[in-house]
Scaffold this motif. Structure first.
Motif, PDB file in Angstrom:
ATOM      1  N   GLU A 299       0.768  -1.311  -0.231  1.00  0.00           N
ATOM      2  CA  GLU A 299      -0.083   0.091   0.122  1.00  0.00           C
ATOM      3  C   GLU A 299       0.835   1.370   0.132  1.00  0.00           C
ATOM      4  O   GLU A 299       0.470   2.429  -0.671  1.00  0.00           O
ATOM      5  CB  GLU A 299      -1.081  -0.033   1.367  1.00  0.00           C
ATOM      6  N   ASP A 330      -7.605  -4.439  -4.715  1.00  0.00           N
ATOM      7  CA  ASP A 330      -8.343  -3.575  -3.923  1.00  0.00           C
ATOM      8  C   ASP A 330      -7.753  -2.407  -3.225  1.00  0.00           C
ATOM      9  O   ASP A 330      -8.010  -1.269  -3.460  1.00  0.00           O
ATOM     10  CB  ASP A 330      -9.025  -4.155  -2.785  1.00  0.00           C
ATOM     11  N   VAL A 331      -6.365  -2.417  -3.146  1.00  0.00           N
ATOM     12  CA  VAL A 331      -5.431  -1.523  -2.932  1.00  0.00           C
ATOM     13  C   VAL A 331      -5.311  -0.638  -3.960  1.00  0.00           C
ATOM     14  O   VAL A 331      -5.289   0.547  -3.764  1.00  0.00           O
ATOM     15  CB  VAL A 331      -3.993  -1.897  -2.121  1.00  0.00           C
ATOM     16  N   LYS A 334      -8.456   1.627  -4.338  1.00  0.00           N
ATOM     17  CA  LYS A 334      -8.261   2.711  -3.328  1.00  0.00           C
ATOM     18  C   LYS A 334      -7.781   3.889  -3.769  1.00  0.00           C
ATOM     19  O   LYS A 334      -8.125   5.007  -3.329  1.00  0.00           O
ATOM     20  CB  LYS A 334      -7.686   2.097  -2.060  1.00  0.00           C
ATOM     21  N   TYR A 335      -6.541   3.783  -4.340  1.00  0.00           N
ATOM     22  CA  TYR A 335      -5.690   4.842  -4.889  1.00  0.00           C
ATOM     23  C   TYR A 335      -5.870   5.184  -6.255  1.00  0.00           C
ATOM     24  O   TYR A 335      -5.209   6.007  -7.011  1.00  0.00           O
ATOM     25  CB  TYR A 335      -4.390   4.607  -4.516  1.00  0.00           C
ATOM     26  N   SER A 336      -7.186   4.770  -6.856  1.00  0.00           N
ATOM     27  CA  SER A 336      -7.571   4.971  -8.365  1.00  0.00           C
ATOM     28  C   SER A 336      -6.357   4.708  -9.294  1.00  0.00           C
ATOM     29  O   SER A 336      -6.098   5.235 -10.389  1.00  0.00           O
ATOM     30  CB  SER A 336      -7.877   6.392  -8.365  1.00  0.00           C
TER      31      SER A 336
END
Length: 445
Positions: A299, A330-331, A334-336
């Motif tokens: 992440e 998914d990480v 989360k940060y597009s």
């Protein structure tokens, strides 16, 4: 008399070049004038150029040597039994062989009087660019012509490269005629095209994709945040990182299965918790400047890429479960960053797990070399929405393996390259990208 006029080495004057009676209205008129005025080509007589006459292997090598400005006196002997040292083409063949530009039709024969085929012409010109240290651009998408099945494996990659660079075209919109004879006009035009390309600067889109291996690991500890920060500072766009999971399920960046090589500790990362790993130093092994550097989480890496505008090139190490790959995806979401990530792995299953998360993912199947099995596995990942390629070790790839990949309509990239000369050879191939520890565009263009 014809041979004397053709290969005397004397430049042709502008007046006599323009005075050729057999080139008026010819499609290659401007190129013929340009190359004869430069002293590279000569007519077969004062008034004849014979643009549509097939060119021999000896003739083209001599013309190419003249184009390069070689010193004929410095090249006395050729290894080929059919190339006499005192022949008009002997020094040029010796020069071209010594520079890695040509090889023979066998270990002892060059076949100097054999007509040059279009596919051999392409190979020789790519070899010349490699010798000259000239990285060729990507001005259009590479393609295979409809008659590519007739092309020898050794030449397919060169044709693909020269077409992509805008230097060569087919004999029609769909055909290349690889076994067809190259004419004197073809060679004049091709050299002009090459010269025009070689003399201009390239746009960013025309340059090879360079992937910074484990970050800029030449100047900072591999797979650490400082290495990726340095990649951004050096102007890199793509950064490769290796991902593994700790005992307690935290994805971290580490190439090896153990921390022994890149830290002051030891043990398998999969048998240690993230908290345990935080007690070790992952930077001092390289330099005191990086003492105290910690093992980064996945992440942290993705967050840094989002901040710095880097594109993650993520290698999924070892075998992962679908849930673990979902955790990684998914990480990125989360940060597009999901649309900017390229996922690579030696594990076909890992890449299939990625597709359960994103049907439009960019996927690279890693292998030491390109085999039919590699191709079959890569093709099995294609779903019409995703992008699939093969990534292989550059010095393991034969011409046949590169041709296999291209014939299968798959692109490929190569790893890991750290000398400019090797990188240029790979840029001047069908490879779409190169992975390197240290090279930048400024080293290659």
């Amino acid at each position: 008399m014809t041979l004397c006029l053709l290969f005397s080495g004397l430049p042709v004057t502008t007046a006599s070049a323009a005075g050729f009676t057999d080139i008026q209205g010819h499609w290659a008129y401007d190129s013929i004038i340009r190359m004869t005025d430069a002293g590279v080509f000569q007519g077969v007589s004062a008034t004849k150029f014979e643009p549509n006459t097939a060119i021999t292997r000896a003739a083209f090598v001599t013309i190419l040597a003249r184009y390069d400005g070689y010193n004929a006196a410095a090249y006395k002997n050729s290894k080929f039994k059919d190339v006499p040292a005192d022949s008009w083409y002997g020094p040029a063949v010796a020069w071209a062989y010594q520079k890695g530009i040509v090889s023979g039709v066998s270990n002892t024969a060059f076949a100097p009087n054999q007509s040059l085929t279009r596919e051999s012409l392409a190979v020789i010109l790519v070899n010349y660019a490699n010798y000259a240290g000239k990285a060729l651009p990507r001005v259009r998408k590479g393609k295979l012509f409809s008659d590519s099945k007739r092309c020898a494996d050794y030449a397919l990659d060169a044709i693909y490269t020269l077409y992509r660079s805008g230097i060569i075209n087919g004999t029609s919109a769909t055909a290349f005629s690889p076994k067809g004879k190259a004419t004197r006009a073809d060679c004049a035009q091709l050299l002009c095209n090459y010269q025009d390309i070689a003399q201009r600067s390239y746009t960013g889109a025309e340059k090879v994709q360079i992937i910074s291996h484990r970050g800029y690991s030449w100047g900072a500890p591999e797979n650490t945040l400082p290495a990726f920060e340095l990649s951004a500072k050096m102007g890199c766009t793509y950064v490769e990182a290796d991902v593994r999971f700790t005992k307690d399920g935290v994805p971290v960046l580490l190439h090896d299965a153990t921390i022994d090589r890149t830290s002051n500790g030891s043990g398998e990362v999969s048998k240690m918790t993230y908290s345990q790993l935080q007690q070790y130093d992952f930077g001092a092994w390289m330099s005191s400047e990086y003492a105290g550097t910690k093992l980064p989480t996945f992440e942290q890496f993705i967050a840094l890429c989002a901040q710095k505008g880097l594109r993650p090139y993520i290698e999924l190490k070892s075998s992962m479960t679908e849930a673990q790959v979902r955790q990684l995806y998914d990480v990125t979401a989360k940060y597009s960053m999901s649309s900017k990530v390229i996922w690579i792995s030696t594990s076909l299953a890992n890449l299939k797990h990625v597709l359960t998360c994103n049907k439009s993912a960019s996927l690279g199947l890693l292998d030491e070399q390109i085999t039919q099995t590699t191709v079959t596995h890569a093709k099995s990942l294609q779903n019409g929405k995703d992008t699939v390629f093969i990534s292989a070790k550059y010095n393991n790839l034969s011409a046949a393996e590169r041709a296999l990949c291209l014939r299968s309509n798959l692109t490929y990239g190569v790893w890991t390259i750290d000398t400019a000369a090797t990188a240029i050879r790979e840029i001047n191939s069908g490879a779409q990208f190169i992975t390197t520890n240290s090279l930048l565009w400024s080293n290659l263009y």
